[in-house]
Design a protein around this motif. Structure first.
Motif, PDB file in Angstrom:
ATOM      1  N   UNK A 288       5.320   6.303   9.837  1.00 13.61           N
ATOM      2  CA  UNK A 288       4.006   7.161  10.085  1.00 13.61           C
ATOM      3  C   UNK A 288       4.224   8.822   9.656  1.00 13.61           C
ATOM      4  N   UNK A 289       5.421   9.177  10.226  1.00 16.88           N
ATOM      5  CA  UNK A 289       5.758  10.574   9.871  1.00 16.88           C
ATOM      6  C   UNK A 289       5.887  10.763   8.563  1.00 16.88           C
ATOM      7  N   UNK A 290       6.477  10.046   7.651  1.00 15.56           N
ATOM      8  CA  UNK A 290       6.842  10.135   6.235  1.00 15.56           C
ATOM      9  C   UNK A 290       5.583  10.144   5.694  1.00 15.56           C
ATOM     10  N   UNK A 291       4.393   9.088   5.883  1.00 17.54           N
ATOM     11  CA  UNK A 291       3.407   8.890   5.364  1.00 17.54           C
ATOM     12  C   UNK A 291       2.426  10.113   5.561  1.00 17.54           C
ATOM     13  N   UNK A 292       2.467  10.808   6.867  1.00 16.76           N
ATOM     14  CA  UNK A 292       1.510  11.736   6.857  1.00 16.76           C
ATOM     15  C   UNK A 292       1.716  13.003   6.135  1.00 16.76           C
ATOM     16  N   UNK A 293       2.747  13.104   5.401  1.00 19.82           N
ATOM     17  CA  UNK A 293       3.235  14.240   4.644  1.00 19.82           C
ATOM     18  C   UNK A 293       2.808  13.983   3.331  1.00 19.82           C
ATOM     19  N   UNK A 294       2.292  12.738   2.803  1.00 20.25           N
ATOM     20  CA  UNK A 294       1.640  12.618   1.588  1.00 20.25           C
ATOM     21  C   UNK A 294       0.171  12.815   1.627  1.00 20.25           C
ATOM     22  N   UNK A 295       0.097  13.434   0.354  1.00 23.71           N
ATOM     23  CA  UNK A 295      -1.431  13.955   0.207  1.00 23.71           C
ATOM     24  C   UNK A 295      -2.274  12.686   0.072  1.00 23.71           C
ATOM     25  N   UNK A 296      -3.491  12.609   0.677  1.00 26.90           N
ATOM     26  CA  UNK A 296      -4.375  11.304   0.550  1.00 26.90           C
ATOM     27  C   UNK A 296      -4.794  11.201  -1.003  1.00 26.90           C
ATOM     28  N   UNK A 297      -4.756  12.127  -2.050  1.00 26.72           N
ATOM     29  CA  UNK A 297      -5.031  11.964  -3.220  1.00 26.72           C
ATOM     30  C   UNK A 297      -4.133  11.373  -3.827  1.00 26.72           C
ATOM     31  N   UNK A 298      -2.806  11.232  -3.431  1.00 26.40           N
ATOM     32  CA  UNK A 298      -1.628  10.495  -3.934  1.00 26.40           C
ATOM     33  C   UNK A 298      -1.897   8.928  -3.790  1.00 26.40           C
TER      34      UNK A 298
ATOM     35  N   UNK B 289      -4.745   1.212  -6.546  1.00 25.45           N
ATOM     36  CA  UNK B 289      -4.892  -0.342  -7.498  1.00 25.45           C
ATOM     37  C   UNK B 289      -3.551  -0.763  -7.507  1.00 25.45           C
ATOM     38  N   UNK B 290      -2.644  -0.182  -7.849  1.00 30.07           N
ATOM     39  CA  UNK B 290      -1.096  -0.663  -7.531  1.00 30.07           C
ATOM     40  C   UNK B 290      -0.852  -1.268  -6.155  1.00 30.07           C
ATOM     41  N   UNK B 291      -0.990  -0.407  -5.205  1.00 31.36           N
ATOM     42  CA  UNK B 291      -0.643  -0.860  -3.852  1.00 31.36           C
ATOM     43  C   UNK B 291      -1.592  -2.198  -3.475  1.00 31.36           C
ATOM     44  N   UNK B 292      -2.886  -2.439  -3.901  1.00 27.31           N
ATOM     45  CA  UNK B 292      -3.832  -3.537  -3.820  1.00 27.31           C
ATOM     46  C   UNK B 292      -3.046  -4.616  -4.553  1.00 27.31           C
ATOM     47  N   UNK B 293      -2.634  -4.543  -5.685  1.00 27.62           N
ATOM     48  CA  UNK B 293      -2.052  -5.662  -6.674  1.00 27.62           C
ATOM     49  C   UNK B 293      -0.993  -6.034  -5.951  1.00 27.62           C
TER      50      UNK B 293
END
Length: 181
Positions: free
Chosen positions: A59-69, A75-79
């Motif tokens: 959670x704390x790592x992912x909140x630092x990632x910009x939503x545009x990333x 598509x890669x995540x879904x695949x």
């Protein structure tokens, strides 16, 4: 809410649900924990160590990632989540329990790829239907949405996971209609 800062109300909701969930888990499992493990806190501590703490780290790592990333890699995540869903059917990797084949055996633990699929589908649908001109291509968007849901639904039906299928269809429809498609 300031730009670049996390939404404090969302955090309060998340942590409230987390605390209430742990309370419900303890309440529901204390007697079973005593009978099977001799410790009323066994399942509570197990969930805390192997579920909550790793989840909070992510959670704390992912909140630092910009939503545009997230949008760039949607598509890669879904695949990759679809690939994990297919791996369940490979003998030796997939675990079958009470007629349902939903788990991947990683040796030291097992995971349910449908959990990754939930997140992957939300990110992917948000990316493709989050465009400003989404309402211009109505029939194309409907067909692409239906194909995605049918493909995902087929994999979940093969795994006998009706609960996750229902949840994914509902969340997918919400994203589809909120986008204006």
């Amino acid at each position: 809410m300031k730009k670049g800062h996390p939404d404090k109300r969302l955090r309060v909701i998340i942590f409230t649900l987390l605390i209430v969930g742990l309370g419900v888990l303890f309440s529901a499992s204390a007697v079973i924990s005593i009978e099977s493990k001799g410790n009323p806190y066994y399942y509570f501590i197990h969930q805390l160590l192997y579920g909550i703490l790793p989840g909070l780290a992510v959670f704390f790592v992912c909140q630092k990632i910009n939503y545009k990333t997230w949008k760039k890699f949607a598509l890669l995540i879904f695949f990759l989540s679809l690939v994990l869903m297919v791996l369940v059917f490979i003998p030796g990797l997939g675990l079958k329990y009470k007629g349902a084949q939903r788990w991947l055996n990683l040796g030291f633990t097992s995971v349910q790829p449908a959990e990754f699929l939930k997140l992957g589908l939300i990110i992917y649908l948000s990316a493709i239907f989050g465009k400003k001109d989404v309402h211009k291509n109505g029939i194309i968007n409907l067909i692409s949405f239906l194909l995605i849901i049918i493909m995902v639904g087929g994999l979940l039906a093969l795994q006998s996971d009706a609960g996750t299928l229902g949840l994914i269809v509902i969340v997918g429809l919400i994203i589809y209609f909120i986008s204006g498609a």
